[in-house]
Design an enzyme around this catalytic site. Sequence first.
Site, PDB file in Angstrom:
ATOM      1  CG  ASP A  17      -2.099   0.942   1.050  1.00 18.70           C
ATOM      2  OD1 ASP A  17      -2.302   1.447  -0.069  1.00 18.70           O
ATOM      3  OD2 ASP A  17      -2.815   1.189   2.033  1.00 18.70           O
ATOM      4  CB  CYS A 240      -6.728   4.117  -2.404  1.00 16.95           C
ATOM      5  SG  CYS A 240      -7.577   3.319  -3.783  1.00 16.95           S
TER       6      CYS A 240
END
Length: 303
Positions: A17, A240
């Site tokens: 991530d 994201c």
Amino acid sequence: MNTYPNKVELVEVGPRDGFQSIKEFIPTELKKEIIDRLVDAGCTTVQVTSFVHPKAIPQMQDAREVAQYVLEKYPGLRAYALVPNLRGAQNAYEAGLREISYVISVSPGHNMANVRRTLDESFAELGTILSTYPDMKVVLDAATTFGCPFDGEATLQQVMDYVQRAYDLGIRDIDLCDTIGVAAPVQVERTVLALREKFPDVTFGVHIHDTRNMGMACSLVAMQCGLTRVSTTVGGLGGCPFAPGASGNTASEDFVYMAQKMGIDTGVDFEKLLDTAKYLREKVPGNYSGHQINIQKPQCTMG
């Protein structure tokens, strides 16, 4: 009186991530080195990469090499990868991994932006993955559990219905993800308590982004509600790429510092982790949210 767990599993998701938001390709050898440093610091659960199409996230084009390196060097490490679809699961399995996280958003709008599928299509593919790879452990990443940039805040009933669908397929391990960092502590409390009551045999974890400086508070509340797994990224790097406005994650070193001060065992060496965060910042320019990262050790002065 608040109660806290004696021990918490820190899930380090920086190599996935954190790295996925960096546009310039990070050399594979540097990725391996960062993972080496994380393991040396005591991290025992690491999301090492993501098996996605290179056109979608070019940063993850070396997923197979990274995964195989980790599996060979650290056979005792709980190493796993995120996958968005059946092909990703196949690639992860062929690389040797026997654990993956499969992502489905609670929000239909974000699911379409993130993986180009409706919720029905994503859940159908999850069922196919479970039947195709029965020896693969699957953790479901429930993206946008607490809010979405396209559809707004998810209702508690939406979340409950989502988890029920996963439960009916056989999923017993779910991470509640605050993909854009809009969660508030009372919302996390309400959601976690309701889910734990209805699904007592499901293991839940949280992955809270720190967009509005709420990552630590929401993670703490989740622990107060009985959860013992928290996902963070070294340096607070990431966000994201398919969620407008999303910024960094909760920083691993900040969380470990808090846990250490509270007497909660993470098994992670704070100083080594902090050094890794600083080293990463020197090597990889990006969006960092870590607050400990610029703190220097106290210096003695004459006066």
